[in-house]
Write an enzyme that holds these catalytic residues in place. Structure first.
Site, short mmCIF file in Angstrom:
data_model
loop_
_atom_site.label_atom_id
_atom_site.label_comp_id
_atom_site.label_asym_id
_atom_site.label_seq_id
_atom_site.Cartn_x
_atom_site.Cartn_y
_atom_site.Cartn_z
N LYS A 91 0.03 4.32 -0.26
CA LYS A 91 -0.65 5.36 0.36
C LYS A 91 -0.46 6.63 -0.79
O LYS A 91 -0.36 6.39 -1.94
CB LYS A 91 -0.12 5.50 1.63
CG LYS A 91 -0.44 4.42 2.44
CD LYS A 91 0.04 4.67 3.85
CE LYS A 91 -0.04 3.44 4.61
NZ LYS A 91 -0.15 3.59 6.07
N GLU B 111 -5.59 -5.14 10.46
CA GLU B 111 -4.60 -4.00 10.98
C GLU B 111 -4.79 -3.67 11.97
O GLU B 111 -5.50 -2.61 11.78
CB GLU B 111 -4.47 -3.29 9.41
CG GLU B 111 -4.32 -3.77 8.14
CD GLU B 111 -3.60 -2.85 7.28
OE1 GLU B 111 -2.44 -2.77 6.73
OE2 GLU B 111 -4.40 -1.64 6.89
N HIS C 234 -9.71 0.78 4.67
CA HIS C 234 -8.38 1.27 5.47
C HIS C 234 -8.50 2.11 6.72
O HIS C 234 -9.36 2.93 6.24
CB HIS C 234 -7.44 1.90 4.55
CG HIS C 234 -6.02 1.73 4.92
ND1 HIS C 234 -5.78 2.79 5.81
CD2 HIS C 234 -4.99 0.78 4.75
CE1 HIS C 234 -4.27 2.47 6.05
NE2 HIS C 234 -3.69 1.48 5.71
N ASN D 182 1.11 -1.20 0.07
CA ASN D 182 -0.09 0.03 0.08
C ASN D 182 0.96 1.18 -0.06
O ASN D 182 1.58 1.58 1.05
CB ASN D 182 -0.95 -0.13 1.14
CG ASN D 182 -1.72 1.24 1.27
OD1 ASN D 182 -1.82 2.08 0.35
ND2 ASN D 182 -2.49 1.52 2.48
N GLY E 116 2.09 2.45 10.79
CA GLY E 116 2.99 3.58 10.58
C GLY E 116 3.42 3.83 11.63
O GLY E 116 4.13 4.98 11.83
N GLU F 37 -7.14 4.57 7.73
CA GLU F 37 -6.86 6.03 7.45
C GLU F 37 -8.09 6.35 6.75
O GLU F 37 -8.51 7.64 6.87
CB GLU F 37 -5.40 6.10 6.32
CG GLU F 37 -4.46 6.07 7.47
CD GLU F 37 -3.19 5.43 6.66
OE1 GLU F 37 -2.90 5.46 5.62
OE2 GLU F 37 -2.07 4.94 7.21
N SER G 126 3.20 -2.05 10.42
CA SER G 126 4.76 -1.94 10.55
C SER G 126 5.23 -3.54 10.36
O SER G 126 6.23 -3.73 10.89
CB SER G 126 4.96 -1.61 12.01
OG SER G 126 4.51 -0.28 12.09
C1 PEP Z 1 -1.01 0.10 5.81
O1 PEP Z 1 -1.26 1.20 5.91
O2 PEP Z 1 -1.64 -0.78 5.34
C2 PEP Z 1 0.07 -0.30 6.63
C3 PEP Z 1 0.20 -1.47 7.24
O3 PEP Z 1 1.02 0.49 7.03
P1 PEP Z 1 2.54 0.36 7.68
O4 PEP Z 1 3.17 -0.76 7.18
O5 PEP Z 1 3.52 1.61 7.14
O6 PEP Z 1 2.37 0.19 9.14
#
Ligand code: PEP
Length: 253
Positions: A14, A171, A99, A12, A177, A101, A217
């Site tokens: 973003k 998630e 997601h 992803n 993040g 976000e 992460s």
């Molecule tokens: C995501 O945005 O789906 C995600 C898992 O981000 P990150 O790996 O940066 O935590």
């Protein structure tokens, strides 16, 4: 893990990468994967504006392209929005929906995401449906209840022929993040719970064949431990997917 369950590693991006940078990343990833191929399904989700170029860049490589969102309506007067039909028409095969976000910054609810899943699957897109609890919800011990609610509201009303096109990504919001990661045991515990929840709605055959990805992460240093859990069928990777070597190393963890 049953033999038939697909393993998916998805990137992803973003709101990162200009067109030039994104294409350079794909070229590097293509080279790495052609030297050392993978059995896993590899998906990249660039920003909308790069989708068609990304589809061309990965043609014949086996890498699939996803969008990061779509509108719930099939078409109409929704200035600035993108429909599932448009995504399909430029060669995207997947769309990430729900997601955290999108939920946090754009007010998306489980009900809205359920509408989006319907529109996406009606247009032959596969869906990566994201769910996961906040830190407060985990600390309050309500994380299982919350995730069950998210899964139930988003998918319960669908027929099995639609659900076969839905991949779930767990998630935990506190891990996205932030550099914090769920431990392999925490991830396994929630993935098993999600599979149990899916089995309660659709039966064990569908639950056993639904890929459940972990996101939050994930990086080369922690990917192997997470991906070796029996109910973790892959990853949705944000930050680490912006560096070709890191994403490749996760794919081969
Ligand atoms: C995501 O945005 O789906 C995600 C898992 O981000 P990150 O790996 O940066 O935590």
């Amino acid at each position: 893990m049953p033999e038939q369950r697909e393993r998916i590693i998805a990137a992803n991006w973003k709101m990162n990468k200009t067109l030039h940078e994104g294409l350079a990343l794909l070229v590097e990833l293509n080279i790495l994967l052609s030297n050392k191929p993978t059995q896993h399904t590899v998906v990249v989700a660039p920003p909308y504006i790069h989708l068609q170029s990304a589809v061309h860049a990965v043609a014949d490589t086996g890498i699939k392209v996803a969008a990061q969102n779509c509108h719930q309506a099939p078409d109409g007067a929704y200035t600035g929005e993108i429909s599932a039909d448009m995504l399909q028409s430029v060669g995207a095969e997947y769309v990430i929906l729900g997601h955290s976000e999108r939920r946090q910054y754009f007010g998306e609810t489980d009900e809205l995401v359920a509408e989006k899943i319907k529109t996406a699957t009606d247009n032959n897109l596969k869906v990566i449906y994201c769910c996961g609890e906040s830190l407060e919800q985990r600390e309050a011990g309500s994380h299982f209840e919350l995730v069950k609610q998210q899964i139930t509201t988003a998918v319960e009303g669908f027929q099995p022929n639609i659900i076969k096109d839905v991949v779930i990504a767990y998630e935990p919001v506190w891990a996205i993040g932030t550099g914090l990661t769920a431990s392999p045991e925490q991830a396994q515990e929630m993935h098993a719970f999600i599979r149990e929840t899916m089995a309660g709605i659709f039966g064990s055959e569908i639950a056993d064949s639904t890929p459940i990805l972990y996101g939050g992460s994930m990086k080369p240093a922690n990917a192997a431990a997470l991906l070796s859990q029996p109910d973790v069928d892959g990853g949705l990777i944000g930050g680490a997917s912006l560096v070709a070597q890191d994403f490749f190393d996760i794919i081969h963890s």
